[in-house]
Design an enzyme around this catalytic site. Sequence first.
Site, mmCIF file in Angstrom:
data_model
loop_
_atom_site.group_PDB
_atom_site.id
_atom_site.type_symbol
_atom_site.label_atom_id
_atom_site.label_comp_id
_atom_site.label_asym_id
_atom_site.label_seq_id
_atom_site.Cartn_x
_atom_site.Cartn_y
_atom_site.Cartn_z
ATOM 1 N N GLU A 19 -0.745 -9.470 1.264
ATOM 2 C CA GLU A 19 -2.130 -9.742 1.658
ATOM 3 C C GLU A 19 -2.971 -10.066 0.424
ATOM 4 O O GLU A 19 -3.857 -10.927 0.476
ATOM 5 C CB GLU A 19 -2.705 -8.541 2.407
ATOM 6 C CG GLU A 19 -2.073 -8.354 3.786
ATOM 7 C CD GLU A 19 -2.688 -7.216 4.559
ATOM 8 O OE1 GLU A 19 -3.509 -7.475 5.447
ATOM 9 O OE2 GLU A 19 -2.332 -6.056 4.284
ATOM 10 N N GLU A 78 4.254 -4.051 8.441
ATOM 11 C CA GLU A 78 3.410 -2.962 8.948
ATOM 12 C C GLU A 78 3.730 -2.552 10.378
ATOM 13 O O GLU A 78 3.611 -1.376 10.744
ATOM 14 C CB GLU A 78 1.932 -3.358 8.853
ATOM 15 C CG GLU A 78 1.346 -3.326 7.457
ATOM 16 C CD GLU A 78 1.587 -4.606 6.683
ATOM 17 O OE1 GLU A 78 1.014 -4.759 5.592
ATOM 18 O OE2 GLU A 78 2.359 -5.471 7.165
ATOM 19 N N GLY A 88 0.581 -4.914 1.948
ATOM 20 C CA GLY A 88 -0.689 -5.153 1.268
ATOM 21 C C GLY A 88 -0.556 -6.031 0.046
ATOM 22 O O GLY A 88 -1.499 -6.737 -0.332
ATOM 23 N N ALA A 132 0.833 -1.204 0.000
ATOM 24 C CA ALA A 132 0.000 0.000 0.000
ATOM 25 C C ALA A 132 0.865 1.251 0.000
ATOM 26 O O ALA A 132 2.016 1.237 0.449
ATOM 27 C CB ALA A 132 -0.925 0.001 1.210
#
Length: 658
Positions: free
Chosen positions: A103, A123, A100, A59
């Site tokens: 993920e 993160e 992300g 992200a």
Amino acid sequence: MRIEDRAGARTIVLNHPPVNALSFAYCARLLEAIEEAQRDPAITALIFTGANGLFSGGADVNDFNGEPAPESKSVRDVVGALERAEKICVAAIDGNALGGALELCLACDYRVATPRSKVGLPEVKLGLLPGAGGTQRLPRLIGARAALEFMLEGKSVDAATALELGILDEIARGDVVNAAIALAAGPKRRVSARAATLGNGITMQAVPFVVSQAHKMVPPEDRGGYAAHKLIDAVEASVELPFALGIAREARLFDELVRSAPSAALRHLFFAQRELGKIPGLPAARALPIATAGVVGAGTMGTGIAIALAEAGIACVVVDADDAAIEKAKQTVFGMFAYRVQKGKLTPEEAWKRGQSILFTDDFAQLADADVAIEAVFESMAVKKDVLARVDAIVKPACIIASNTSTLDIDEMAAATARPDRFLGLHFFVPANIMPLLEIVRGAATSPQTLATAFALGKALHKTSVLSGNAFGFIGNRMIFDYVAAAGALAEEGIPPARIDAAMTDFGFAMGPFAMVDLSGIDIAQQIARVRPDVVTARTKVLDRLVEMKRLGQKTMAGYYVYDRAVGKGRQPIHDPEIDALFAREAAAAGIAPRDASDDEIRERLLRALADRGSRLLEEGVALRPGDIDVVCVYGYGFPPYHGGPMWYAAHEAAARV
């Protein structure tokens, strides 16, 4: 974004330079591509891969700095679309798949990667937790305990390790997209359909105990562990709750973290580091190659620099006329590489090769072929100028010469050479092979190419490099002089040094100001105070008295504290009431009335001293940006990163409290 159809499989190629970041805007496009593929009956599988040898860096952290617009789409939305998709989904990973991006891969049915790929969920380093299903899917894939360890460390692992953990299904030896298409022939198998276990045969009855132990193993919430505790809560939900409820809890915990002060501070440091190499007004220049280096001085600093160079694959010559110093340096090098072998960080062959890349000698002529020569001798201008003149006469014309001085005038030293344009300061921190910070000090004549080469060298050494102007103490030490002076003033007013240190370690520093001076040496502090009384200020003669008493710090096992070799290997400070009495006597002689202060006032005065000096350094042009100062204080002096650095703290946390 590129779309490629082959054999009923649609490959969506992430192409968003430089790191294929999954920003809100890019996720909206990605979501459209997924939904379009879902509507196409000819498509039986979705393959996700990245362009330019990189899957995705995850992200876009910039998106977390404000409230998203209602129409914004995030990785969470993309992953939700994959969860609902009827098609087989396969991640074809080449290069990094972080945060992300991983993920997204976890939401697929299969994951295949090239041997050079790396995956990770970093993160927690930004005070966050994986917020797009990572805390719920990874425990279902590899076991909750292994998943928690993986996420708490926040490190990326190579493909072989990821395969062993169970994150990957396969490592492709050929084209990774072809391997993904082959996997797409298998059955649909969403990770969310699995039940999470603790792993390693641990029964579910042990969940409360494992969770309790996990909370005990991370720092307290107010000491940098806020995100870690939330992460543990999220993983606990993966074991105890149905998937949909676990996802909801993860989302709530993520939203709490993204709005928290610790995460804002850590994200500030993340962006500050990105800015370090951007020098306003500096013409573009190509860095010179550094294949060989010279270090003059085989003391603690010179030896550490040599080890750092060897670990970066740069051959190094260490010059020192003192045979005892050379022998001690050799033992240090041998011990360091043997330790790395013992810990499994190096093979014996690698350790031998690195050790052999360092040549110890008393012959300055061995520096002739060096691409960079670093002076690391005693902190005396006369001594340094003599050494630098000798080095300048021997090294080749293209060689860059640097001083490792921590306080002295770079321009005065540059004048001792015939190449001021190829001269600068490279201020390493002890131990130089471990401490991550490097201050690059620009002289008046330092060329753009010399600066570019210094930053490239810092990168090769895995250092966080910060540019400083030429001023006494540069950025870091100049800040610390004021910090220590503020601590000394409090002690002169009757506050015990041990209590002052405790207030700062409670704030998050690894050690307090008095313990720090003991580590560096009280005689060094006295020397600086005599040379620059305007910088190292004091109203009493405590420093002089300590030197007279031969209390020079850890090296004499007594300074502001006493030290016992049986306690913490002689590094653990032990309170000595005699120091409190010494401050009281000297304060009375100087006419300073005793007073008390709360821990909050102690912290306020010391932190304000840092921020005030930082403001002056910005005004004087010594530091380019507040973030540069924060990076120096965090990575060089142990300022707690979850408070963002002294400039961030003053502008945000302290200001908000007032």
